[in-house]
Each structure stands twice: as structure tokens, then as C-alpha cells.
Design a protein around this motif. Structure first.
Motif, PDB file in Angstrom:
ATOM      1  N   ARG A  66       0.836  -1.209   0.000  1.00 18.91           N
ATOM      2  CA  ARG A  66       0.000   0.000   0.000  1.00 18.91           C
ATOM      3  C   ARG A  66       0.870   1.257   0.000  1.00 18.91           C
ATOM      4  O   ARG A  66       0.556   2.254  -0.663  1.00 18.91           O
ATOM      5  N   GLU A  67       1.960   1.215   0.718  1.00 17.78           N
ATOM      6  CA  GLU A  67       2.872   2.356   0.730  1.00 17.78           C
ATOM      7  C   GLU A  67       3.509   2.554  -0.638  1.00 17.78           C
ATOM      8  O   GLU A  67       3.647   3.690  -1.116  1.00 17.78           O
ATOM      9  N   ALA A  68       3.886   1.447  -1.300  1.00 20.93           N
ATOM     10  CA  ALA A  68       4.502   1.540  -2.630  1.00 20.93           C
ATOM     11  C   ALA A  68       3.528   2.096  -3.665  1.00 20.93           C
ATOM     12  O   ALA A  68       3.943   2.753  -4.628  1.00 20.93           O
ATOM     13  N   LEU A  69       2.230   1.843  -3.471  1.00 14.25           N
ATOM     14  CA  LEU A  69       1.220   2.259  -4.448  1.00 14.25           C
ATOM     15  C   LEU A  69       0.572   3.599  -4.113  1.00 14.25           C
ATOM     16  O   LEU A  69      -0.287   4.069  -4.860  1.00 14.25           O
ATOM     17  N   LYS A  70       0.983   4.203  -3.031  1.00 14.86           N
ATOM     18  CA  LYS A  70       0.372   5.459  -2.586  1.00 14.86           C
ATOM     19  C   LYS A  70       0.467   6.520  -3.678  1.00 14.86           C
ATOM     20  O   LYS A  70       1.495   6.661  -4.338  1.00 14.86           O
ATOM     21  N   ASP A  71      -0.632   7.237  -3.890  1.00 18.17           N
ATOM     22  CA  ASP A  71      -0.718   8.326  -4.874  1.00 18.17           C
ATOM     23  C   ASP A  71      -0.658   7.832  -6.317  1.00 18.17           C
ATOM     24  O   ASP A  71      -0.413   8.625  -7.235  1.00 18.17           O
ATOM     25  N   SER A  72      -0.860   6.534  -6.543  1.00 15.68           N
ATOM     26  CA  SER A  72      -0.907   6.014  -7.910  1.00 15.68           C
ATOM     27  C   SER A  72      -2.339   5.614  -8.256  1.00 15.68           C
ATOM     28  O   SER A  72      -3.228   5.613  -7.394  1.00 15.68           O
ATOM     29  N   ARG A  73      -2.585   5.259  -9.518  1.00 15.93           N
ATOM     30  CA  ARG A  73      -3.905   4.808  -9.954  1.00 15.93           C
ATOM     31  C   ARG A  73      -4.064   3.297  -9.792  1.00 15.93           C
ATOM     32  O   ARG A  73      -5.116   2.746 -10.122  1.00 15.93           O
ATOM     33  N   LEU A  74      -3.032   2.627  -9.300  1.00 16.01           N
ATOM     34  CA  LEU A  74      -3.106   1.190  -9.097  1.00 16.01           C
ATOM     35  C   LEU A  74      -3.875   0.886  -7.816  1.00 16.01           C
ATOM     36  O   LEU A  74      -3.804   1.626  -6.846  1.00 16.01           O
ATOM     37  N   GLU A  75      -4.600  -0.216  -7.822  1.00 14.95           N
ATOM     38  CA  GLU A  75      -5.445  -0.600  -6.694  1.00 14.95           C
ATOM     39  C   GLU A  75      -4.878  -1.853  -6.030  1.00 14.95           C
ATOM     40  O   GLU A  75      -4.311  -2.713  -6.697  1.00 14.95           O
ATOM     41  N   LEU A  76      -5.043  -1.962  -4.713  1.00 11.39           N
ATOM     42  CA  LEU A  76      -4.592  -3.141  -3.983  1.00 11.39           C
ATOM     43  C   LEU A  76      -5.777  -3.764  -3.261  1.00 11.39           C
ATOM     44  O   LEU A  76      -6.551  -3.078  -2.592  1.00 11.39           O
ATOM     45  N   GLU A  77      -5.901  -5.088  -3.409  1.00  9.18           N
ATOM     46  CA  GLU A  77      -6.990  -5.831  -2.773  1.00  9.18           C
ATOM     47  C   GLU A  77      -6.418  -7.104  -2.163  1.00  9.18           C
ATOM     48  O   GLU A  77      -5.550  -7.755  -2.758  1.00  9.18           O
ATOM     49  N   ARG A  78      -6.898  -7.451  -0.992  1.00  7.95           N
ATOM     50  CA  ARG A  78      -6.515  -8.710  -0.350  1.00  7.95           C
ATOM     51  C   ARG A  78      -7.625  -9.728  -0.577  1.00  7.95           C
ATOM     52  O   ARG A  78      -8.769  -9.505  -0.215  1.00  7.95           O
ATOM     53  N   ARG A  79      -7.268 -10.848  -1.195  1.00  6.16           N
ATOM     54  CA  ARG A  79      -8.249 -11.898  -1.478  1.00  6.16           C
ATOM     55  C   ARG A  79      -7.753 -13.210  -0.871  1.00  6.16           C
ATOM     56  O   ARG A  79      -6.864 -13.852  -1.422  1.00  6.16           O
ATOM     57  N   ASP A  80      -8.325 -13.597   0.209  1.00  2.00           N
ATOM     58  CA  ASP A  80      -7.969 -14.865   0.848  1.00  2.00           C
ATOM     59  C   ASP A  80      -6.461 -14.988   1.031  1.00  2.00           C
ATOM     60  O   ASP A  80      -5.892 -14.382   1.911  1.00  2.00           O
ATOM     61  N   ASN A  81      -5.782 -15.757   0.177  1.00  5.38           N
ATOM     62  CA  ASN A  81      -4.342 -15.969   0.346  1.00  5.38           C
ATOM     63  C   ASN A  81      -3.507 -15.215  -0.675  1.00  5.38           C
ATOM     64  O   ASN A  81      -2.381 -15.602  -0.987  1.00  5.38           O
TER      65      ASN A  81
END
Length: 223
Positions: A66-81
Motif C-alpha cells: 500500500r505504501e509503494a502504491l500510494k498516490d498512484s492509480r493502481l489498486e490493492l486488494e486482499r483476497r484470501d491468500n
């Protein structure tokens, strides 16, 4: 040579098998690619990963990604494993050259790649997705090319061949209906699936067995 310039070069790929199956024996081998003209890794035995180890890894890496992607248009999601980084095509690729990344995406992708390269136990699967407009085969090829463009950054950052795979899925796994402009935009994406390498090998084994693929998708591990 800079990463930006390297992305404009043709990417040589070699046909390879998936996970524990030999390329010569696997019926689905032709669908999986190791980037950049390298041979497939040696056969691997699929070992069921330890859920506690996987969850501990996710707990450690989620805030770092999340820190690496901060202020970008990329999204981060946690899915199970899994941790899934999603790059919307409309914000990530050149509209005039649909398989070429925009310069604004190189920084965030590079940050993620450098973070993951340092951990030899981490595996990355890059999936290209398209909407259902146009011919299915062309959509599959374009989604493959977009996955290759993202994989180029990870490979140039030092991620080894046994930790990086990619696949173009075309419109096979939409995350929205294709009957609206908004839905089609959501479906045009590249997903970077990040997980401990043992978990990735088990995941790929599920892909290699069509009867299990639906169960994998239903579990929310892949969309």
C-alpha cells in the motif's frame, strides 16, 4: 538501457508448462508463459501451503505494498491468500498504442517489483484481462501483450524466472457486466497476483485442472 525504452522492444517469450506439469506432458502448457525467452523451471511438486505462514506473509506485505502504491492509480486488494494489484487499462496504457504502458505507471510498478524482488519466497502471476468487445482471439492476444508489458518491469527489476509467470485471459474473467461503458472499463485491466511461492504453485496447479478452476474463481482467489 532504461526501463521505459526497454518496454518498447519486442518481448521474446517461450512456450512453457505450468507448475508441477512438464511442458511436454501438460495439455494446458501452451497457455502459460515464462517471460523473455527462457526455458521453464524444473518440475515442482505441489505442496499444500501452511495457511498460518501465508496469512503472516500477507499481514507483513499488505502495508508495504500500500505504501509503494500510494498516490498512484493502481489498486490493492486482499483476497484470501493473495494480494492483488490491479492496473486499470484506461489509466495505465497508451490509447494510441494499446499494449504500451504510460510513463506515469512505470514508477509505481517499479516500486512494487523492487519490493518483491528482495524476497526469494515470493511468487508473482500477472494476468491480462479484456472486455468482450471485438473478436475473442484479438482480445486474448491484447491481454497477453499487456501482461507482458507489466512483466517486463518485474523482470528488469530482477525477479527470477521461477517466480514470475503471466497469462492473457481475454474476456474470460470479467468483474462487471460488459453491457455498459463503465462495466467494460472495469473489465479492461491487468492484475498482479502476489503470494508466497508455495501458494502460487498450488494456485497454478488449480488452473491446470479445468474441473477445479471454477472452484478457485468462486473462492475469490482470482477474478
Amino acid at each position: 538501457m532504461s526501463i521505459k525504452k526497454s518496454l518498447y522492444l519486442p518481448l521474446a517469450l517461450v512456450l512453457a508448462g505450468c507448475a508441477h506439469n512438464s511442458p511436454a506432458d501438460s495439455a494446458s502448457a501452451k497457455h502459460w508463459w515464462w517471460p523473455f525467452g527462457e526455458t521453464a523451471p524444473k518440475q515442482q511438486v505441489v505442496v499444500q501451503p501452511d495457511p498460518k505462514v501465508t496469512q503472516a506473509w500477507l499481514d507483513e506485505y499488505e502495508p508495504r505494498l500500500r505504501e509503494a502504491l500510494k498516490d498512484s492509480r493502481l489498486e490493492l486488494e486482499r483476497r484470501d491468500n493473495l494480494l492483488v494489484v490491479t492496473a486499470p487499462v484506461d489509466a495505465s496504457f497508451n490509447p494510441d498504442r494499446p499494449s504500451m504502458l504510460l510513463p506515469v505507471t512505470l514508477g509505481p510498478f517499479s516500486k512494487v517489483a523492487k519490493l518483491l524482488e528482495k524476497d526469494p519466497k515470493t511468487g508473482v502471476l500477472i494476468l491480462g484481462h479484456a472486455d468482450s468487445s471485438g473478436q475473442a482471439q484479438l482480445n486474448r492476444e491484447l491481454s497477453q501483450q499487456r501482461a507482458q508489458a507489466v512483466a517486463a518491469i518485474f523482470r528488469l527489476s530482477g525477479l527470477q524466472r521461477d517466480r514470475l509467470m503471466l497469462k492473457g485471459l481475454g474476456s474470460d474473467m470479467p468483474r462487471a457486466a460488459n453491457d455498459s461503458k463503465e462495466g467494460r472499463s472495469l473489465n479492461r485491466r491487468v492484475e498482479i497476483l502476489v503470494t508466497p511461492q508455495d501458494t502460487l504453485v498450488a494456485l497454478l496447479a488449480g488452473y491446470n485442472q479445468p474441473s477445479k478452476t471454477t472452484a478457485v474463481v468462486a473462492a475469490g482467489q482470482i477474478k
